[in-house]
Design an enzyme around this catalytic site. Structure first.
Site, mmCIF file in Angstrom:
data_model
loop_
_atom_site.group_PDB
_atom_site.id
_atom_site.type_symbol
_atom_site.label_atom_id
_atom_site.label_comp_id
_atom_site.label_asym_id
_atom_site.label_seq_id
_atom_site.Cartn_x
_atom_site.Cartn_y
_atom_site.Cartn_z
ATOM 1 N N ASP A 122 87.517 87.545 115.681
ATOM 2 C CA ASP A 122 88.373 86.647 115.433
ATOM 3 C C ASP A 122 89.432 86.521 116.529
ATOM 4 O O ASP A 122 90.209 85.351 116.493
ATOM 5 C CB ASP A 122 89.289 86.986 113.887
ATOM 6 C CG ASP A 122 88.487 87.174 112.916
ATOM 7 O OD1 ASP A 122 87.092 87.034 112.982
ATOM 8 O OD2 ASP A 122 88.997 87.827 111.867
ATOM 9 N N ASP A 200 90.946 80.750 115.368
ATOM 10 C CA ASP A 200 90.311 81.883 115.503
ATOM 11 C C ASP A 200 89.114 82.007 116.183
ATOM 12 O O ASP A 200 88.398 80.893 115.941
ATOM 13 C CB ASP A 200 90.271 82.385 114.141
ATOM 14 C CG ASP A 200 91.295 83.109 113.368
ATOM 15 O OD1 ASP A 200 92.469 82.710 113.953
ATOM 16 O OD2 ASP A 200 91.212 83.834 112.174
ATOM 17 N N HIS A 249 86.373 80.799 109.649
ATOM 18 C CA HIS A 249 85.476 81.365 110.443
ATOM 19 C C HIS A 249 83.784 80.725 110.243
ATOM 20 O O HIS A 249 83.222 80.849 108.919
ATOM 21 C CB HIS A 249 85.303 82.903 110.240
ATOM 22 C CG HIS A 249 86.814 83.233 110.637
ATOM 23 N ND1 HIS A 249 87.020 84.565 109.996
ATOM 24 C CD2 HIS A 249 87.609 82.841 111.226
ATOM 25 C CE1 HIS A 249 88.143 84.868 110.657
ATOM 26 N NE2 HIS A 249 88.541 83.776 111.101
ATOM 27 N N ASP A 251 80.889 81.614 110.945
ATOM 28 C CA ASP A 251 79.784 82.714 111.009
ATOM 29 C C ASP A 251 79.392 83.170 109.542
ATOM 30 O O ASP A 251 78.602 84.168 109.731
ATOM 31 C CB ASP A 251 80.157 83.602 112.130
ATOM 32 C CG ASP A 251 81.429 84.379 111.895
ATOM 33 O OD1 ASP A 251 82.143 84.150 110.973
ATOM 34 O OD2 ASP A 251 81.515 85.208 112.795
ATOM 35 N N CYS A 351 81.502 89.531 112.473
ATOM 36 C CA CYS A 351 83.116 89.564 112.274
ATOM 37 C C CYS A 351 83.437 90.831 113.261
ATOM 38 O O CYS A 351 84.723 90.825 114.108
ATOM 39 C CB CYS A 351 83.685 89.551 111.378
ATOM 40 S SG CYS A 351 83.588 87.901 110.595
HETATM 41 N N1 GLY Z 1 85.086 83.275 105.835
HETATM 42 C C1 GLY Z 1 83.664 82.979 105.425
HETATM 43 C C2 GLY Z 1 83.527 83.321 103.801
HETATM 44 O O1 GLY Z 1 84.410 83.450 103.193
HETATM 45 O O2 GLY Z 1 82.303 83.082 103.531
#
Ligand code: GLY
Length: 366
Positions: A122, A200, A249, A251, A351
């Site tokens: 991040d 991030d 995020h 990913d 992560c």
């Molecule tokens: N931050 C990605 C998710 O919660 O799926």
């Protein structure tokens, strides 16, 4: 004998940091730590992404500790993951476990504490030989990069480029309290406005000369534009349109695993950039995590947050049997690691890592 000082010696031209994509053979990686972690204050950009059933927990415990039983089990899982990577010949380094349970303030606002140094992905955007410290939108994360400064100073001494994006002020004008918690991608009402650039690093994934980014509750368009302009003409930064009710995020949504192989979240990605037309694109199976598993800061889709050791070997959460079978069928060698306690804290293998060095070079995959 003369001592070479890499900070001043122009002869030192190589960088210990060199990583262009998510899959070249891994040589050195930062693996996060949960030591000193704190419950972040439930400010607007936090409330936008934490599971609804956890909001009370955050409101009651801001600045305090997560349950000791969870952190102890998660810390043990992180050690096992780090040991696996070491056994594969990867150099593993760790950030400092700073005490996050201390209040702090800027001239404009105060916070009852920080968060953790568990998720280097991040904080640090590594592009080639450069480490970029992210201008993060959560106030609790304002000083999070400090846990990496010992490592960054070492990389800098040995030739890496190191920059921090403009430090945001994180004033109230950055936040939209009336954010849309169902379809921000339609209404454009994210928890952050465009008052200043924030991002991030985990809202970006790297495929050599092409990086893919999403607008999220913490990464705004100004932040993506800052990365685009900073990287310049050698790179292309593409915006991926994502239908996620709580985006934070990329990913767990959009994961290029290897040249020609793109893994997608079947519930979130509606259109794939046309540059992937010749790639094999597959949708991940549903997560296997039991419904009642406590997750503080993410959805169960962090199952997709896998980590490539090289373009064949992939680390996957050991309980994700459908994903393991799916990736094996796709030609990957799966390394299963138990991580269900770590994922309570908001992320999985991708992560908790920042790949400092992968053996490879800058190229285009499209
Ligand atoms: N931050 C990605 C998710 O919660 O799926």
């Amino acid at each position: 004998m003369a001592v070479v000082d890499p900070v001043t010696d122009p002869a030192v031209t190589t960088s210990p940091v060199e990583s262009y994509n998510e899959w070249d053979p891994l040589e050195e990686v930062i693996v996060g730590t949960l030591g000193g972690c704190a419950v972040p204050a439930c400010e607007t950009a936090v409330a936008a992404v934490v599971p609804h059933r956890q909001k009370d927990f955050f409101e009651r415990n801001a600045g305090g500790a997560f349950p000791a039983e969870y952190t102890a089990r998660a810390a043990a899982e992180l050690e096992d993951f780090a040991a696996l990577l070491t056994s594969l010949g990867v150099r593993v380094v760790r950030p400092d476990a700073l005490d996050q349970r201390r209040p702090f303030a800027t001239p404009d606002w105060s916070s009852p504490g920080g968060l953790y140094s568990a998720m280097p992905r991040d904080v640090l955007l590594i592009v080639g030989d450069t480490v970029i410290e992210s201008p993060m939108a959560w106030r609790s994360r304002y000083f999070e990069a400090h846990a990496y400064r010992r490592l960054l100073m070492d990389y800098f001494r040995r030739g890496a480029k190191w920059i921090s994006a403009p430090r945001p002020r994180l004033l109230d004008s950055l936040y939209d309290e009336d954010f849309d918690d169902e379809r921000p991608y339609r209404s454009g009402r994210y928890a952050t406005t465009e008052a200043e650039p924030t991002f991030d690093a985990a809202d970006f994934v790297r495929c050599g000369r092409d990086l893919f980014a999403q607008r999220s509750h913490v990464t705004n368009l100004a932040g993506i534009e800052w990365v685009r302009r900073h990287l310049g003409d050698s790179y292309r930064v593409h915006l991926v349109e994502v239908a996620d009710h709580a985006p934070m995020h990329i990913d767990a949504t959009f994961m290029p695993l290897a040249p020609g192989k793109l893994l997608l979240n079947p519930e979130r990605v509606k259109t794939v950039p046309s540059c992937f037309d010749s790639w094999d694109i597959r949708f991940a199976p549903q997560p296997a995590l039991p419904e009642d598993h406590v997750l503080y800061m993410s959805s169960a889709w962090v199952s997709m947050n896998v980590f490539m050791v090289d373009e064949r070997r992939v680390v996957v959460e050991a309980g994700e049997a459908p994903l393991i079978d799916f990736l094996q069928d796709w030609g990957f060698d799966v390394l299963p690691v138990s991580f269900r306690n770590v994922i309570r804290f908001g992320g999985c293998f991708h992560c908790v890592t920042a790949d400092v060095r992968r053996r490879g070079e800058l190229r285009s995959y499209f």
